[in-house]
Scaffold this active site. Structure first.
Site, PDB file in Angstrom:
ATOM      1  N   ARG A  57      11.157 -20.039 -80.155  1.00 44.61           N
ATOM      2  CA  ARG A  57      12.141 -19.062 -80.631  1.00 44.61           C
ATOM      3  C   ARG A  57      13.290 -19.724 -81.402  1.00 44.61           C
ATOM      4  O   ARG A  57      13.974 -19.056 -82.175  1.00 44.61           O
ATOM      5  CB  ARG A  57      12.708 -18.259 -79.451  1.00 44.61           C
ATOM      6  CG  ARG A  57      11.656 -17.385 -78.778  1.00 44.61           C
ATOM      7  CD  ARG A  57      12.277 -16.388 -77.841  1.00 44.61           C
ATOM      8  NE  ARG A  57      12.913 -15.303 -78.582  1.00 44.61           N
ATOM      9  CZ  ARG A  57      13.772 -14.449 -78.053  1.00 44.61           C
ATOM     10  NH1 ARG A  57      14.114 -14.557 -76.780  1.00 44.61           N
ATOM     11  NH2 ARG A  57      14.301 -13.495 -78.780  1.00 44.61           N
ATOM     12  N   ASP A 134      10.223  -9.112 -86.344  1.00 46.14           N
ATOM     13  CA  ASP A 134      10.530  -8.534 -85.035  1.00 46.14           C
ATOM     14  C   ASP A 134       9.711  -9.108 -83.873  1.00 46.14           C
ATOM     15  O   ASP A 134      10.263  -9.633 -82.923  1.00 46.14           O
ATOM     16  CB  ASP A 134      10.357  -7.007 -85.107  1.00 46.14           C
ATOM     17  CG  ASP A 134      10.855  -6.296 -83.863  1.00 46.14           C
ATOM     18  OD1 ASP A 134      11.806  -6.804 -83.244  1.00 46.14           O
ATOM     19  OD2 ASP A 134      10.307  -5.252 -83.519  1.00 46.14           O
ATOM     20  N   ARG A 295       4.309   2.025 -77.445  1.00 55.82           N
ATOM     21  CA  ARG A 295       4.036   1.919 -76.006  1.00 55.82           C
ATOM     22  C   ARG A 295       3.128   3.030 -75.506  1.00 55.82           C
ATOM     23  O   ARG A 295       2.873   3.150 -74.310  1.00 55.82           O
ATOM     24  CB  ARG A 295       5.357   1.941 -75.232  1.00 55.82           C
ATOM     25  CG  ARG A 295       6.230   0.730 -75.480  1.00 55.82           C
ATOM     26  CD  ARG A 295       5.773  -0.483 -74.737  1.00 55.82           C
ATOM     27  NE  ARG A 295       6.194  -0.457 -73.343  1.00 55.82           N
ATOM     28  CZ  ARG A 295       5.774  -1.320 -72.405  1.00 55.82           C
ATOM     29  NH1 ARG A 295       4.893  -2.246 -72.731  1.00 55.82           N
ATOM     30  NH2 ARG A 295       6.207  -1.242 -71.173  1.00 55.82           N
TER      31      ARG A 295
END
Length: 375
Positions: A57, A134, A295
């Site tokens: 990251r 993202d 989701r």
């Protein structure tokens, strides 16, 4: 072609393909960011949706061999609907946050990044790239801040002088050594409007978010919504815009540059009751192109039930009772029971008392008892 000429070429080309802002920065490690991310995990402030490898990251060199630069891009999205629909009694509506209006932004940004990468590859055939949006490893906001796209607001969003915080972000790591752009000075000053307005107190410090309390995160979970947040949800069925809508930097900011980002008002502010019994196929047909569908239907249906409770919609009692008795998912049965208790009335009470004798799942039973306690 010299690198500076190439950079100017890329900036011009980016504008021609609908990239609203572009910035360049080094591919150096994001020093200090790893400690911040570790602290978030220690405090259980992270969402769990992030890349689990913290080194990836913060270290571009782990994602591309010998990187030299990162190109950061931003696309502005609308903050207002051109066609509005109003909720009426008996026809209550939910709302998707602005970042879920129009086509899924991941697809839109990947398309622009691919075009940009292909253009650069034509100019520099031996160049290497890796782009992401993202869900990639890097922290988009950290890249955008360092590349001069905007500053990180107290609401944890990148705020651009031109478009406010209503922007989607993406980046390309490359081995081309572009000159870095200068970061933008923070303009938040002493303003704390976003922190003061957050419905759940999720903005615990300037620029520090407890994702576990953030409505945007909570609307994406699949289990029972924790009790303390249910009434704060209002009629939100995906995401939350409060910390953006109160921001003075967003005042008057509304851009309609990209047709694929335009919201269909019936989809982003849908009637609640029809959502309750949608099949998977119907859900995909209706909402599948939106990022808010990622989701699946269960969180959206659960949130729609909580929104009906928020409105105390007595016309939904029969639908909710039906779900409480027949839906195979304990979360949906139990949430329906809680909502019936909040809506109230003799019919709701009778249905809850009956469900008390038939429900077998311990968590759903607990929700039925909660529902009865409100009556």
């Amino acid at each position: 072609m010299k690198v500076e000429e190439l950079k100017q070429d890329i900036i011009q080309y980016s504008q021609s393909i609908g990239i609203d802002k572009i910035g360049f920065t080094t591919a150096n490690t994001f020093t200090g960011l790893k400690n911040i991310l570790m602290k978030q995990i220690e405090l259980n402030y992270h969402s769990g949706f992030e890349e689990p490898d913290l080194d990836k990251r913060v270290t571009p060199a782990l994602l591309l061999d010998k990187p030299q630069s990162i190109i950061s891009i931003a696309l502005a999205y609308p903050s207002k609907m051109r066609e509005r629909v109003a909720g009426k009694k008996g026809e209550r509506r939910g709302i998707f946050c602005r970042a879920s209006w129009g086509e899924d932004y991941h697809h839109i940004l990947r398309n622009r990044l691919q075009q940009l990468q292909d253009y650069i590859a034509e100019k520099v055939p031996d160049a290497r790239f890796k782009f992401m949006v993202d869900t990639g490893e890097l922290v988009d906001r950290a890249v955008a801040e360092r590349a001069g796209i905007g500053w990180t607001g107290k609401n944890c969003s990148i705020i651009t002088p031109e478009f406010g915080s209503y922007v989607y972000l993406g980046e390309i790591i490359t081995n081309i050594p572009f000159a870095p752009d200068k970061p933008i000075e923070d303009r938040c000053g002493t303003c704390t409007k976003c922190m003061d307005a957050c419905p759940t107190g999720a903005l615990v410090n300037p620029g520090q978010l407890n994702a576990q309390r953030c409505i945007a995160f909570l609307t994406q979970t699949k289990g029972f919504m924790p009790d303390e947040f249910r009434e704060e949800l209002g009629n939100r069925i995906y995401g939350c815009d409060t910390c953006q809508t109160v921001c003075p930097e967003n005042k008057g900011k509304d851009f309609h540059f990209h047709p694929e980002m335009e919201p269909n008002s019936e989809d982003v502010k849908p009637l609640l009751k029809p959502i309750l019994k949608m099949s998977n196929k119907e859900f995909k047909q209706r909402f599948g192109r939106m990022s808010g569908s990622w989701r699946g239907k269960k969180p959206i249906q659960r949130n729609a039930i909580l929104a009906l409770a928020h409105f105390k919609d007595e016309t939904a009692v029969d639908d909710l009772s039906d779900l409480m008795f027949t839906d195979p998912r304990p979360v949906i049965r139990g949430t329906s029971a809680w909502a019936l208790g909040k809506i109230g009335g003799e019919k709701a009470k009778q249905e809850l008392e009956k469900a008390l004798t038939t429900e077998k799942d311990p968590e759903a039973l607990e929700e039925i008892q909660k529902g009865l306690s409100f009556l």
